[in-house]
Motif scaffolding. Structure first.
Motif, short mmCIF file in Angstrom:
data_model
loop_
_atom_site.label_atom_id
_atom_site.label_comp_id
_atom_site.label_asym_id
_atom_site.label_seq_id
_atom_site.Cartn_x
_atom_site.Cartn_y
_atom_site.Cartn_z
N UNK A 181 1.46 -43.24 29.32
CA UNK A 181 2.32 -42.14 28.81
C UNK A 181 0.96 -41.02 28.21
N UNK A 182 0.76 -40.19 28.79
CA UNK A 182 -0.27 -39.00 28.28
C UNK A 182 0.71 -37.83 27.79
N UNK A 183 -0.32 -37.01 26.71
CA UNK A 183 0.52 -36.20 26.28
C UNK A 183 -0.48 -35.06 25.50
N UNK A 184 -0.19 -34.34 26.14
CA UNK A 184 -1.09 -32.62 25.92
C UNK A 184 0.09 -31.67 25.68
N UNK A 185 -1.12 -30.46 25.96
CA UNK A 185 -0.07 -28.72 25.30
C UNK A 185 -0.67 -28.34 26.22
N UNK A 186 0.15 -27.63 27.63
CA UNK A 186 0.02 -27.42 28.46
C UNK A 186 -0.91 -25.35 28.32
N UNK A 187 -0.62 -25.49 27.33
CA UNK A 187 -2.21 -23.73 27.13
C UNK A 187 -3.95 -24.79 26.75
N UNK A 188 -3.61 -25.81 26.78
CA UNK A 188 -4.85 -26.30 26.61
C UNK A 188 -5.88 -26.07 27.93
N UNK A 189 -4.56 -25.93 28.74
CA UNK A 189 -5.22 -27.01 30.45
C UNK A 189 -6.21 -25.29 30.79
N UNK A 190 -7.48 -25.65 31.10
CA UNK A 190 -8.81 -24.78 31.85
C UNK A 190 -9.99 -24.40 30.53
N UNK A 191 -9.36 -24.91 29.67
CA UNK A 191 -10.40 -24.86 28.13
C UNK A 191 -11.40 -25.71 28.44
N UNK A 192 -12.10 -25.30 27.63
CA UNK A 192 -13.51 -26.69 27.84
C UNK A 192 -13.39 -27.52 26.91
N UNK A 193 -12.40 -27.74 26.01
CA UNK A 193 -11.92 -29.55 25.65
C UNK A 193 -10.58 -28.91 25.76
N UNK A 194 -10.10 -30.68 25.50
CA UNK A 194 -7.95 -30.31 26.06
C UNK A 194 -7.96 -31.43 25.46
N UNK A 195 -7.39 -31.38 24.46
CA UNK A 195 -6.76 -32.92 23.78
C UNK A 195 -6.12 -33.93 24.63
N UNK A 196 -5.83 -34.79 24.45
CA UNK A 196 -5.01 -36.10 24.99
C UNK A 196 -4.78 -36.94 24.53
N UNK A 197 -3.67 -36.71 24.05
CA UNK A 197 -3.49 -38.71 23.29
C UNK A 197 -2.71 -38.50 24.28
N UNK A 198 -2.84 -40.47 24.06
CA UNK A 198 -2.46 -41.72 25.50
C UNK A 198 -2.03 -43.04 24.48
#
Length: 129
Positions: free
Chosen positions: A106-123
């Motif tokens: 299950x990956x949790x992420x912030x949709x606001x970071x989509x398209x950014x150079x670095x996107x934090x994804x918690x797994x």
């Protein structure tokens, strides 16, 4: 209408109809603070590889995303866990037979970071198939 809305918005007024700032294009997740999805990872000779949704003979990439999210959510919420794990394993073997085992995350992420150079994804690992 879209040009008129854009011109009105540029002058500081509200749009007649939200053509220029329609959330579908500017904020696809509706401005949510976090999103989640389920992803399969394959194990091949000890290496764990994230399986990307790419078209294969039997499925389109969107079909794969939908199937993994549907069964992943049911498995995560203990809805006929054994039966859904079996179905997801059959699907995984059909689409990606090169792996010996599969992991469901299950990956949790912030949709606001989509398209950014670095996107934090918690797994978080849900299960091994």
């Amino acid at each position: 209408m879209s040009l008129t809305s854009l011109a009105i918005k540029e002058k500081g007024y509200n749009e007649i109809y939200p053509f220029a700032s329609w959330k579908l294009f500017t904020v696809p997740s509706g401005g949510e603070a976090s999103g989640e999805r389920y992803k399969l990872y394959g194990i091949n000779h000890g290496d764990t590889i994230r399986i990307l949704n790419t078209p294969v003979k039997s499925y389109e990439a969107n079909d794969e995303e939908f199937i993994v999210n549907t069964y992943g959510g049911k498995i995560d919420h203990n809805e006929d866990k054994k039966g859904n794990m079996k179905k997801l394993l059959i699907f995984a073997k059909d689409t990606r037979p090169e792996f010996q085992e599969y992991l469901l995350y299950k990956e949790t992420y912030s949709p606001r970071e989509i398209g950014e150079k670095k996107m934090k994804i918690d797994k978080k690992i849900i299960t091994r198939l």
